[in-house]
Scaffold this motif. Structure first.
Motif, PDB file in Angstrom:
ATOM      1  N   ARG A   8     -17.112 -16.081 -10.104  1.00 30.67           N
ATOM      2  CA  ARG A   8     -15.734 -16.383  -9.759  1.00 30.67           C
ATOM      3  C   ARG A   8     -14.790 -15.292 -10.245  1.00 30.67           C
ATOM      4  O   ARG A   8     -13.619 -15.511 -10.431  1.00 30.67           O
ATOM      5  N   ASP A 180     -15.553 -29.446 -15.029  1.00 29.95           N
ATOM      6  CA  ASP A 180     -16.577 -28.606 -14.394  1.00 29.95           C
ATOM      7  C   ASP A 180     -17.800 -29.402 -13.955  1.00 29.95           C
ATOM      8  O   ASP A 180     -18.923 -28.890 -13.979  1.00 29.95           O
ATOM      9  N   ASP A 202     -16.217 -29.353 -10.199  1.00 30.36           N
ATOM     10  CA  ASP A 202     -16.083 -27.910 -10.349  1.00 30.36           C
ATOM     11  C   ASP A 202     -15.764 -27.220  -9.024  1.00 30.36           C
ATOM     12  O   ASP A 202     -16.257 -27.612  -7.963  1.00 30.36           O
ATOM     13  N   GLU A 236     -11.190 -29.324  -8.506  1.00 32.07           N
ATOM     14  CA  GLU A 236     -10.651 -28.104  -9.124  1.00 32.07           C
ATOM     15  C   GLU A 236     -10.699 -26.927  -8.160  1.00 32.07           C
ATOM     16  O   GLU A 236     -11.589 -26.854  -7.312  1.00 32.07           O
TER      17      GLU A 236
HETATM   18 MG    MG Z   1     -13.957 -24.956 -13.947  1.00 32.78          MG
END
Ligand code: MG
Ligand code: C2E
Ligand code: MG
Ligand code: MG
Length: 291
Positions: A8, A180, A202, A236
Motif C-alpha cells: 500500500r 485491519d 481492512d 477502511e
Molecule cells: Mg489498515
C-alpha cells in the motif's frame, strides 16, 4: 536507517541490512527527544454512517513533526518505537491528547467519539485499563466517546490476556474495535471470545471489491457475520463513490477513506466537518444519489 516501499505504498522499516543497527540507534535517540519535546501530532479522520452520511466518530492517527525531515507518517517510526520499548510513552501521549481533544469538541457542542489505535505491546500492559479510565476521568469524557482499535495480530499474541484487558475496559463503557480485519490470519473463534463492538474491514480486502467478485463475497460474508455477532462494521480505505455505494448496498454500517476525507489536523478537521454537514444535510441520501 533503511526504508523500502511496503504494501500500500507505506514506507516500512527494513531490518534486512547491516547498517540498520546504527541507523536505528540514531532514530531511537531521535524518538526519545521527540517524546520529550512534544514533536508528535494527531490527525483526525472521520468515519461516516453509510445510511445518512453522518460523521459518527473520528480516528486519531499519529504523525511525527520531525525538526528536519518534515511530517513523518507512522509507518516510518512506529515499528522502531514498538521494538525499542518506547511505545508505552507514545500510547500514553496519544490517549491523553485524543481524549482531551474529544472533550474539547464535546464542550464546543460537537460530541464525537474518538478512536485510538493501541499497539500490540500496549495492549498487553497491565495498567492499560486503569490508565485509560484515569485519562477519561481527568478530561471528564464519557467512556462511550472513546473507542480503542486493536489489530487481530495484537490480540493473537496473547488472546486470553487481551480478552481480559479489553473486558475490563468494555465493562466501563469503552468501545473496542478490531482493526485491519481480513488483513492477516484471523481466527474466527477469537470473535466469539473478544468483548468487541465493532469490526473494521481492512482496505486490502475492500479496495478491490468492485473488480474482484471473490473480494466482494468475502466482504459480504464478513459484514453478515459481524452483524450476527452484534458488531457494527466499518470499511477502511474507501477511495471512490462507487465503492461507497456498493458498501451501502451490502449493509456495511460505516466507511472511512479519502473519498470522505483524509486524516486532518484538528482545525482543518473542524472546517471540513462544517462543510460536510452543510453539504450532506441538504440531501437525504449520498451526494449524487437522488433522495
Ligand atoms: Mg489498515
Ligand atoms: P490504521 O489504523 O489501519 O489506519 C488507517 C491508515 O490508512 C492510515 O494511515 C490512514 O491515513 C490510511 N488511509 C485512510 N484512508 C485511506 C484511503 O482511502 N486510502 C489509503 N490508501 N489509505 C487510507 P496512517 O495514518 O499512515 O497510519 C498507518 C497505521 O499506523 C495505522 O493503520 C495504525 O495501525 C498505525 N497508527 C497510526 N496512529 C497510531 C497511534 O497513535 N498508535 C498506534 N499504536 N498505531 C498508530
Ligand atoms: Mg486504526
Ligand atoms: Mg485499520
Amino acid at each position: 536507517y533503511q526504508a523500502k516501499r511496503g504494501r500500500r505504498g507505506t514506507t516500512v522499516y527494513d531490518p534486512g541490512t547491516d547498517q540498520h543497527t546504527v541507523g536505528q540507534l540514531a532514530m531511537v535517540t531521535d524518538l526519545r527527544r521527540a517524546l520529550e519535546n512534544d514533536e508528535f501530532v494527531l490527525h483526525y479522520q472521520p468515519k461516516v454512517s453509510l445510511a445518512d452520511l453522518k460523521v459518527t466518530s473520528v480516528e486519531a492517527l499519529v504523525r511525527w513533526q520531525h525538526p528536519t525531515r518534515g511530517l513523518l507518517p507512522p509507518g516510518e517510526f512506529l515499528p522502531v518505537l514498538e521494538r525499542s520499548g518506547l511505545m508505552q510513552p507514545l500510547t500514553r501521549w496519544v490517549l491523553r491528547e485524543a481524549v482531551q481533544q474529544a472533550a474539547s469538541w464535546r464542550r464546543a457542542g460537537m460530541p464525537l467519539q474518538v478512536a485510538v489505535n493501541i499497539s500490540p505491546r500496549s495492549l498487553l500492559e497491565d495498567d492499560l485499563p486503569a490508565r485509560v479510565l484515569a485519562v477519561l476521568r481527568g478530561a471528564e469524557l464519557p467512556a462511550s466517546l472513546l473507542q480503542l482499535e486493536v489489530t487481530e495480530t495484537a490480540v493473537m499474541t496473547n488472546p486470553e490476556r487481551a480478552a481480559f484487558v479489553l473486558t475490563q475496559l468494555q465493562a466501563r463503557g469503552v468501545e473496542v474495535a478490531i482493526d485491519d480485519f481480513g488483513a492477516g490470519y484471523t481466527s474466527l473463534a477469537l470473535l466469539r471470545i473478544l468483548p468487541i463492538t465493532a469490526l473494521k474491514i481492512d482496505s486490502s480486502l475492500v479496495s478491490q471489491m468492485l473488480d474482484h467478485a471473490a473480494d466482494e463475497a468475502v466482504t459480504q460474508a464478513v459484514i453478515d457475520l459481524a452483524h450476527r455477532l452484534g458488531f457494527s462494521v466499518t470499511a477502511e480505505g474507501v477511495e471512490t463513490d462507487a465503492l461507497l455505494d456498493r458498501l451501502a448496498a451490502l449493509n456495511c454500517d460505516q466507511a472511512q477513506g479519502y473519498v470522505v476525507s483524509a486524516p486532518l489536523p484538528p482545525a482543518a478537521f473542524e472546517g471540513w466537518l462544517t462543510d460536510w454537514r452543510a453539504r450532506t444535510s441538504s440531501t437525504a441520501g449520498r451526494s449524487g444519489t437522488p433522495p
